[in-house]
Design a protein around this motif. Sequence first.
Motif, mmCIF file in Angstrom:
data_model
loop_
_atom_site.group_PDB
_atom_site.id
_atom_site.type_symbol
_atom_site.label_atom_id
_atom_site.label_comp_id
_atom_site.label_asym_id
_atom_site.label_seq_id
_atom_site.Cartn_x
_atom_site.Cartn_y
_atom_site.Cartn_z
ATOM 1 N N SER A 34 61.367 -0.219 -1.878
ATOM 2 C CA SER A 34 62.314 -0.373 -0.775
ATOM 3 C C SER A 34 63.594 0.439 -0.973
ATOM 4 N N LEU A 35 63.654 1.230 -2.041
ATOM 5 C CA LEU A 35 64.838 2.053 -2.281
ATOM 6 C C LEU A 35 64.794 3.307 -1.418
ATOM 7 N N PRO A 36 65.947 3.730 -0.901
ATOM 8 C CA PRO A 36 65.961 4.916 -0.039
ATOM 9 C C PRO A 36 65.646 6.226 -0.764
ATOM 10 N N ASP A 37 66.066 6.363 -2.019
ATOM 11 C CA ASP A 37 65.839 7.613 -2.746
ATOM 12 C C ASP A 37 65.706 7.299 -4.235
ATOM 13 N N TRP A 38 64.457 7.191 -4.720
ATOM 14 C CA TRP A 38 64.225 6.791 -6.099
ATOM 15 C C TRP A 38 64.855 7.750 -7.090
ATOM 16 N N GLU A 39 64.806 9.047 -6.840
ATOM 17 C CA GLU A 39 65.357 10.025 -7.791
ATOM 18 C C GLU A 39 66.853 9.796 -7.999
ATOM 19 N N ASP A 40 67.597 9.582 -6.930
ATOM 20 C CA ASP A 40 69.035 9.299 -7.059
ATOM 21 C C ASP A 40 69.266 7.985 -7.790
ATOM 22 N N TYR A 75 71.509 -2.490 -8.413
ATOM 23 C CA TYR A 75 70.095 -2.202 -8.163
ATOM 24 C C TYR A 75 69.574 -3.067 -7.014
ATOM 25 N N TYR A 76 69.863 -4.354 -7.054
ATOM 26 C CA TYR A 76 69.426 -5.260 -6.002
ATOM 27 C C TYR A 76 70.080 -4.897 -4.671
ATOM 28 N N LYS A 77 71.365 -4.633 -4.702
ATOM 29 C CA LYS A 77 72.083 -4.296 -3.468
ATOM 30 C C LYS A 77 71.503 -3.024 -2.841
ATOM 31 N N GLU A 78 71.245 -2.023 -3.654
ATOM 32 C CA GLU A 78 70.690 -0.768 -3.144
ATOM 33 C C GLU A 78 69.319 -0.988 -2.514
ATOM 34 N N ALA A 79 68.576 -1.956 -3.035
ATOM 35 C CA ALA A 79 67.250 -2.269 -2.496
ATOM 36 C C ALA A 79 67.325 -3.192 -1.286
ATOM 37 N N GLY A 80 68.550 -3.579 -0.908
ATOM 38 C CA GLY A 80 68.726 -4.446 0.253
ATOM 39 C C GLY A 80 68.480 -5.906 -0.038
ATOM 40 N N LEU A 81 68.618 -6.299 -1.296
ATOM 41 C CA LEU A 81 68.409 -7.684 -1.695
ATOM 42 C C LEU A 81 69.717 -8.307 -2.148
ATOM 43 N N ASP A 82 69.783 -9.626 -2.040
ATOM 44 C CA ASP A 82 70.929 -10.368 -2.549
ATOM 45 C C ASP A 82 70.602 -10.784 -3.972
#
Length: 90
Positions: A34-40, A75-82
């Motif tokens: 669910s991450l927008p850009d894994w490399e970044d 990490y959680y925030k970037e994945a859209g999780l709380d």
Amino acid sequence: HLALADAAGNAVVSAMMGSLRESIQSYAAQITSSLPDWEDTASRLKSEHRGILAAIRNDDGERAARLVAAHIQGYYKEAGLDPAEARPAP
């Protein structure tokens, strides 16, 4: 992560991390999708790992703990999780 738990010298934490390793890996793989850009993200996470390791090597446990908390929360925030609500899937 397991090496850090081992290095901490706490046998209970080390054993717990070892036993949870497989479920943590599958859970992390789900989050990664669910991450927008894994490399970044991977680049940022590696940089954060280096900062955590530097704090440990400098015997600065308080800083290491703060960096670990920020690392996980970011990490959680970037994945859209709380981070407060996220739990590993059974």
